[in-house]
Design a protein around this motif. Structure first.
Motif, short mmCIF file in Angstrom:
data_model
loop_
_atom_site.label_atom_id
_atom_site.label_comp_id
_atom_site.label_asym_id
_atom_site.label_seq_id
_atom_site.Cartn_x
_atom_site.Cartn_y
_atom_site.Cartn_z
N LEU A 42 0.83 -1.21 0.00
CA LEU A 42 0.00 0.00 0.00
C LEU A 42 0.86 1.26 0.00
CD1 LEU A 42 -2.84 -1.09 2.46
CD2 LEU A 42 -3.01 -0.81 -0.02
N GLN A 43 1.95 1.25 0.75
CA GLN A 43 2.85 2.41 0.77
C GLN A 43 3.49 2.62 -0.60
OE1 GLN A 43 5.24 1.13 4.09
NE2 GLN A 43 4.12 2.44 5.54
N SER A 44 3.84 1.53 -1.28
CA SER A 44 4.44 1.66 -2.61
C SER A 44 3.46 2.25 -3.62
CB SER A 44 4.95 0.30 -3.11
OG SER A 44 3.88 -0.54 -3.50
N ARG A 45 2.17 2.19 -3.30
CA ARG A 45 1.14 2.74 -4.18
C ARG A 45 0.75 4.16 -3.76
NH1 ARG A 45 -1.28 -1.66 -7.16
NH2 ARG A 45 -0.54 -3.65 -6.36
N GLY A 46 1.47 4.71 -2.79
CA GLY A 46 1.28 6.11 -2.42
C GLY A 46 0.38 6.37 -1.23
N TYR A 47 -0.08 5.34 -0.55
CA TYR A 47 -0.94 5.53 0.60
C TYR A 47 -0.10 5.71 1.87
CZ TYR A 47 -4.55 3.63 -2.47
OH TYR A 47 -5.41 3.42 -3.51
N GLY A 48 -0.61 6.52 2.78
CA GLY A 48 -0.02 6.63 4.10
C GLY A 48 -0.59 5.51 4.94
N VAL A 49 0.26 4.67 5.51
CA VAL A 49 -0.20 3.50 6.24
C VAL A 49 0.33 3.52 7.67
CG1 VAL A 49 -0.23 0.97 6.35
CG2 VAL A 49 -0.27 2.11 4.13
N ALA A 50 -0.60 3.39 8.62
CA ALA A 50 -0.24 3.16 10.02
C ALA A 50 -0.61 1.72 10.29
CB ALA A 50 -1.02 4.10 10.94
N ALA A 51 0.35 0.95 10.80
CA ALA A 51 0.10 -0.48 11.03
C ALA A 51 -0.05 -0.74 12.52
CB ALA A 51 1.25 -1.30 10.46
N ALA A 52 -1.08 -1.51 12.85
CA ALA A 52 -1.33 -1.91 14.24
C ALA A 52 -1.26 -3.43 14.31
CB ALA A 52 -2.70 -1.42 14.70
N SER A 53 -0.61 -3.93 15.35
CA SER A 53 -0.40 -5.38 15.48
C SER A 53 -1.59 -6.10 16.10
CB SER A 53 0.86 -5.65 16.30
OG SER A 53 0.72 -5.09 17.59
N GLY A 54 -2.64 -5.36 16.43
CA GLY A 54 -3.82 -5.98 17.00
C GLY A 54 -4.90 -4.95 17.25
N GLY A 55 -6.04 -5.45 17.73
CA GLY A 55 -7.18 -4.57 17.96
C GLY A 55 -6.97 -3.52 19.02
N GLU A 56 -6.26 -3.86 20.10
CA GLU A 56 -6.01 -2.87 21.15
C GLU A 56 -5.19 -1.70 20.62
OE1 GLU A 56 -4.24 -5.18 24.31
OE2 GLU A 56 -6.16 -5.32 25.33
N ALA A 57 -4.14 -2.01 19.87
CA ALA A 57 -3.31 -0.95 19.28
C ALA A 57 -4.13 -0.11 18.30
CB ALA A 57 -2.09 -1.55 18.59
N ALA A 58 -5.02 -0.76 17.57
CA ALA A 58 -5.87 -0.03 16.63
C ALA A 58 -6.79 0.95 17.35
CB ALA A 58 -6.70 -1.01 15.79
N LEU A 59 -7.38 0.50 18.46
CA LEU A 59 -8.27 1.39 19.23
C LEU A 59 -7.52 2.60 19.75
CD1 LEU A 59 -10.48 -1.15 21.23
CD2 LEU A 59 -10.96 -0.04 19.03
N GLU A 60 -6.28 2.39 20.17
CA GLU A 60 -5.46 3.51 20.64
C GLU A 60 -5.21 4.51 19.52
OE1 GLU A 60 -1.91 1.91 22.42
OE2 GLU A 60 -3.04 0.77 23.91
N LEU A 61 -4.90 4.01 18.33
CA LEU A 61 -4.67 4.90 17.19
C LEU A 61 -5.94 5.62 16.77
CD1 LEU A 61 -2.25 2.73 15.02
CD2 LEU A 61 -1.74 4.94 16.07
N LEU A 62 -7.06 4.91 16.78
CA LEU A 62 -8.33 5.53 16.40
C LEU A 62 -8.76 6.62 17.39
CD1 LEU A 62 -10.28 2.35 15.24
CD2 LEU A 62 -9.69 4.33 13.80
N ALA A 63 -8.30 6.52 18.62
CA ALA A 63 -8.65 7.52 19.64
C ALA A 63 -7.94 8.85 19.40
CB ALA A 63 -8.33 6.99 21.03
N VAL A 64 -6.81 8.82 18.71
CA VAL A 64 -6.03 10.05 18.55
C VAL A 64 -5.86 10.50 17.10
CG1 VAL A 64 -4.75 9.69 20.69
CG2 VAL A 64 -3.83 8.78 18.54
N GLN A 65 -6.28 9.68 16.16
CA GLN A 65 -6.06 10.00 14.75
C GLN A 65 -7.24 9.51 13.93
OE1 GLN A 65 -2.31 8.49 13.35
NE2 GLN A 65 -2.68 9.08 11.24
N SER A 66 -7.56 10.25 12.87
CA SER A 66 -8.60 9.79 11.96
C SER A 66 -7.94 9.18 10.72
CB SER A 66 -9.53 10.93 11.56
OG SER A 66 -8.83 11.90 10.82
N PHE A 67 -8.62 8.22 10.14
CA PHE A 67 -8.14 7.53 8.96
C PHE A 67 -9.23 7.54 7.90
CE2 PHE A 67 -5.78 5.84 12.52
CZ PHE A 67 -4.47 5.84 12.04
N ASP A 68 -8.81 7.56 6.65
CA ASP A 68 -9.76 7.49 5.55
C ASP A 68 -10.31 6.08 5.41
OD1 ASP A 68 -9.37 10.24 4.72
OD2 ASP A 68 -7.41 9.59 4.01
N LEU A 69 -9.45 5.09 5.72
CA LEU A 69 -9.84 3.70 5.55
C LEU A 69 -9.17 2.86 6.63
CD1 LEU A 69 -10.42 1.71 2.43
CD2 LEU A 69 -8.68 0.82 3.94
#
Length: 182
Positions: free
Chosen positions: A23-50
């Motif tokens: 996805l990064q090679s195609r020009g997307y900004g990617v934040a990777a989370a190793s699990g659901g807990e990490a994802a919830l933490e990221l969603l609490a402080v940042q918005s994502f398009d997808l």
């Protein structure tokens, strides 16, 4: 292509890194989370398009990530990625607001195709909402008055294209109508 941000949630290190690199090679900004807990933490402080999330993960599963993404960022698109091909799971995910459902293993081209389609759908939704909210428009020059955050009637006048790109973050395709030479 506008700068799109993607949250990739996958507990398998190798799958997560392969998808993120592609996805990064195609020009997307990617934040990777190793699990659901990490994802919830990221969603609490940042918005994502997808959000592209694995379904089956320990502690916090993909459906919880889906619910959190949609409740915190209603415009975010969510694709569920899973190795479990049960129709009932896909139906549950779609009822909870998932925008697409992919079975693992998925080819990079298929992932990219689905991501692209979801982001296009998101952009169309945003464009429609922006058009619906546009009320103050000059009947002569067609400029829009942006009254957000101000007293009605006190906003700045701006070209439609500038309004869509700067205020709504919508990519605008330029073209000519038949009357103008198109």
């Amino acid at each position: 292509m506008p700068d799109y941000s993607i949250l990739l949630v996958e507990d398998d290190y190798y799958i997560r890194n392969a998808i993120a690199r592609d996805l990064q090679s195609r020009g997307y900004g990617v934040a990777a989370a190793s699990g659901g807990e990490a994802a919830l933490e990221l969603l609490a402080v940042q918005s994502f398009d997808l959000v592209l999330t694995d379904l089956v993960m320990e502690q916090v599963d993909g459906l919880e990530v889906l619910k959190a993404a949609k409740s915190r960022h209603p415009d975010a698109m969510v694709i569920i990625l899973t190795g479990y091909g049960k129709v009932s799971i896909a139906i549950d995910a779609l009822r909870l607001g998932a925008d697409d459902f992919l079975l693992k293993p998925a080819e990079p081209e298929e992932i990219h195709f689905r991501v692209e389609k979801c982001l296009q759908k998101r952009e169309f939704r945003l464009r429609i909402r922006a058009y619906e909210e546009i009320l103050p428009i000059c009947c002569e020059c067609k400029k829009i008055r942006d009254d957000r955050g101000r007293e009605p009637g006190a906003g700045d006048w701006m070209d439609l294209e500038d309004y869509l790109v700067e205020r709504e973050k919508i990519n605008v395709d330029a073209t000519l109508c038949p009357a103008c030479g198109g």
